[in-house]
Design a protein around this motif. Structure first.
Motif, PDB file in Angstrom:
ATOM      1  N   ILE A   1       0.511  -4.254  -7.562  1.00  0.00           N
ATOM      2  CA  ILE A   1       1.948  -4.442  -7.798  1.00  0.00           C
ATOM      3  C   ILE A   1       2.175  -4.979  -9.201  1.00  0.00           C
ATOM      4  O   ILE A   1       3.163  -4.656  -9.858  1.00  0.00           O
ATOM      5  CB  ILE A   1       2.557  -5.385  -6.735  1.00  0.00           C
ATOM      6  N   ALA A   2       1.264  -5.777  -9.703  1.00  0.00           N
ATOM      7  CA  ALA A   2       1.394  -6.344 -11.049  1.00  0.00           C
ATOM      8  C   ALA A   2       1.408  -5.260 -12.121  1.00  0.00           C
ATOM      9  O   ALA A   2       1.913  -5.479 -13.226  1.00  0.00           O
ATOM     10  CB  ALA A   2       0.260  -7.328 -11.312  1.00  0.00           C
TER      11      ALA A   2
ATOM     12  N   ASP B   1       0.823  -1.210   0.000  1.00  0.00           N
ATOM     13  CA  ASP B   1       0.000   0.000   0.000  1.00  0.00           C
ATOM     14  C   ASP B   1       0.856   1.260   0.000  1.00  0.00           C
ATOM     15  O   ASP B   1       0.602   2.200  -0.758  1.00  0.00           O
ATOM     16  CB  ASP B   1      -0.940   0.017   1.209  1.00  0.00           C
ATOM     17  N   GLN B   2       1.864   1.284   0.847  1.00  0.00           N
ATOM     18  CA  GLN B   2       2.741   2.454   0.917  1.00  0.00           C
ATOM     19  C   GLN B   2       3.460   2.651  -0.415  1.00  0.00           C
ATOM     20  O   GLN B   2       3.568   3.770  -0.917  1.00  0.00           O
ATOM     21  CB  GLN B   2       3.746   2.297   2.050  1.00  0.00           C
TER      22      GLN B   2
ATOM     23  N   GLN C   1       3.194   5.487  -6.590  1.00  0.00           N
ATOM     24  CA  GLN C   1       3.337   5.047  -7.973  1.00  0.00           C
ATOM     25  C   GLN C   1       2.287   5.634  -8.907  1.00  0.00           C
ATOM     26  O   GLN C   1       1.897   5.018  -9.895  1.00  0.00           O
ATOM     27  CB  GLN C   1       3.318   3.512  -8.040  1.00  0.00           C
ATOM     28  N   GLY C   2       1.803   6.793  -8.594  1.00  0.00           N
ATOM     29  CA  GLY C   2       0.926   7.511  -9.499  1.00  0.00           C
ATOM     30  C   GLY C   2      -0.387   6.825  -9.823  1.00  0.00           C
ATOM     31  O   GLY C   2      -0.750   6.707 -10.994  1.00  0.00           O
ATOM     32  N   GLY C   3      -1.081   6.362  -8.799  1.00  0.00           N
ATOM     33  CA  GLY C   3      -2.416   5.820  -9.025  1.00  0.00           C
ATOM     34  C   GLY C   3      -2.477   4.343  -9.371  1.00  0.00           C
ATOM     35  O   GLY C   3      -3.560   3.830  -9.651  1.00  0.00           O
ATOM     36  N   LYS C   4      -1.373   3.661  -9.392  1.00  0.00           N
ATOM     37  CA  LYS C   4      -1.401   2.211  -9.641  1.00  0.00           C
ATOM     38  C   LYS C   4      -2.129   1.539  -8.483  1.00  0.00           C
ATOM     39  O   LYS C   4      -2.011   1.958  -7.338  1.00  0.00           O
ATOM     40  CB  LYS C   4       0.015   1.638  -9.754  1.00  0.00           C
ATOM     41  N   THR C   5      -2.869   0.491  -8.791  1.00  0.00           N
ATOM     42  CA  THR C   5      -3.650  -0.180  -7.756  1.00  0.00           C
ATOM     43  C   THR C   5      -3.160  -1.586  -7.459  1.00  0.00           C
ATOM     44  O   THR C   5      -3.657  -2.228  -6.546  1.00  0.00           O
ATOM     45  CB  THR C   5      -5.138  -0.246  -8.161  1.00  0.00           C
TER      46      THR C   5
ATOM     47  N   MET D   1      18.603  -6.375   3.411  1.00  0.00           N
ATOM     48  CA  MET D   1      17.584  -6.719   2.421  1.00  0.00           C
ATOM     49  C   MET D   1      16.428  -5.735   2.523  1.00  0.00           C
ATOM     50  O   MET D   1      16.080  -5.301   3.618  1.00  0.00           O
ATOM     51  CB  MET D   1      16.999  -8.113   2.699  1.00  0.00           C
ATOM     52  N   GLY D   2      15.835  -5.442   1.394  1.00  0.00           N
ATOM     53  CA  GLY D   2      14.625  -4.642   1.359  1.00  0.00           C
ATOM     54  C   GLY D   2      13.591  -5.371   0.532  1.00  0.00           C
ATOM     55  O   GLY D   2      13.926  -6.123  -0.378  1.00  0.00           O
ATOM     56  N   ARG D   3      12.331  -5.159   0.867  1.00  0.00           N
ATOM     57  CA  ARG D   3      11.247  -5.833   0.188  1.00  0.00           C
ATOM     58  C   ARG D   3      10.029  -4.951   0.076  1.00  0.00           C
ATOM     59  O   ARG D   3       9.749  -4.167   0.966  1.00  0.00           O
ATOM     60  CB  ARG D   3      10.844  -7.040   1.024  1.00  0.00           C
ATOM     61  N   VAL D   4       9.295  -5.097  -1.015  1.00  0.00           N
ATOM     62  CA  VAL D   4       7.973  -4.506  -1.159  1.00  0.00           C
ATOM     63  C   VAL D   4       7.010  -5.674  -1.137  1.00  0.00           C
ATOM     64  O   VAL D   4       7.039  -6.532  -2.022  1.00  0.00           O
ATOM     65  CB  VAL D   4       7.833  -3.703  -2.474  1.00  0.00           C
TER      66      VAL D   4
END
Length: 149
Positions: free
Chosen positions: A55-56, A43-44, A49-53, A91-94
């Motif tokens: 991750i895909a 969500d964060q 990301q400019g209105g993307k709903t 490590m970082g992850r989304v």
């Protein structure tokens, strides 16, 4: 194997210092690599990301960049706590935080996942949920919780 410590980049160093210290001590005792993980929620990430709903709908490059930034936040926190953080991997992850933590633990074959926990009232848990609780219930390896005030 490794010791995976979860650090929240949105917290002050005082909030995660005990968790990082416990994980570093465990890594020394067990002779394991210490890996510091920072997970940014889907969500964060999507808000930026400019209105993307989904991750895909996002190209891999911004995800990779955001994960690198999350790893850098983990590094900043660990370096403020440990005297010699040279043997730490970052490590970082989304992802959904709990899912990302459990998946990272599996990927690095963590001996233990070390995560901080805050005391919450029953109402607070019901309304906001608990990443720590979700990790405890879904992890396929031992989870060490470090209670923070």
């Amino acid at each position: 194997m490794a010791i995976l410590v979860v650090v929240d980049g949105g917290e002050d160093v005082e909030d995660v210092a005990e968790t990082i210290t416990v994980a570093a001590d465990m890594a020394r005792v067990y002779g394991e690599e210490l890996i510091a993980l920072n997970v940014t929620s889907n969500d964060q990430f999507l808000k930026e990301q400019g209105g993307k709903t989904s991750i895909a709908d996002v190209d891999p490059e911004p995800i990779e960049q955001y994960e690198n930034e999350a790893a850098a936040r983990a590094k900043t926190l660990v370096e403020e706590v440990l005297d010699d953080p040279t043997d730490v991997t970052y490590m970082g992850r989304v992802d959904d935080p709990a899912d990302g933590i459990v998946a990272a633990g599996r990927e690095v074959d963590a001996r233990f996942i070390v995560i901080g926990a805050r005391r919450q009232s029953p109402v607070g848990k019901a309304i906001f949920g608990s990443t720590t609780q979700s990790v405890l219930l879904s992890a396929d390896r031992p989870v060490v919780t470090v209670m923070e005030e």
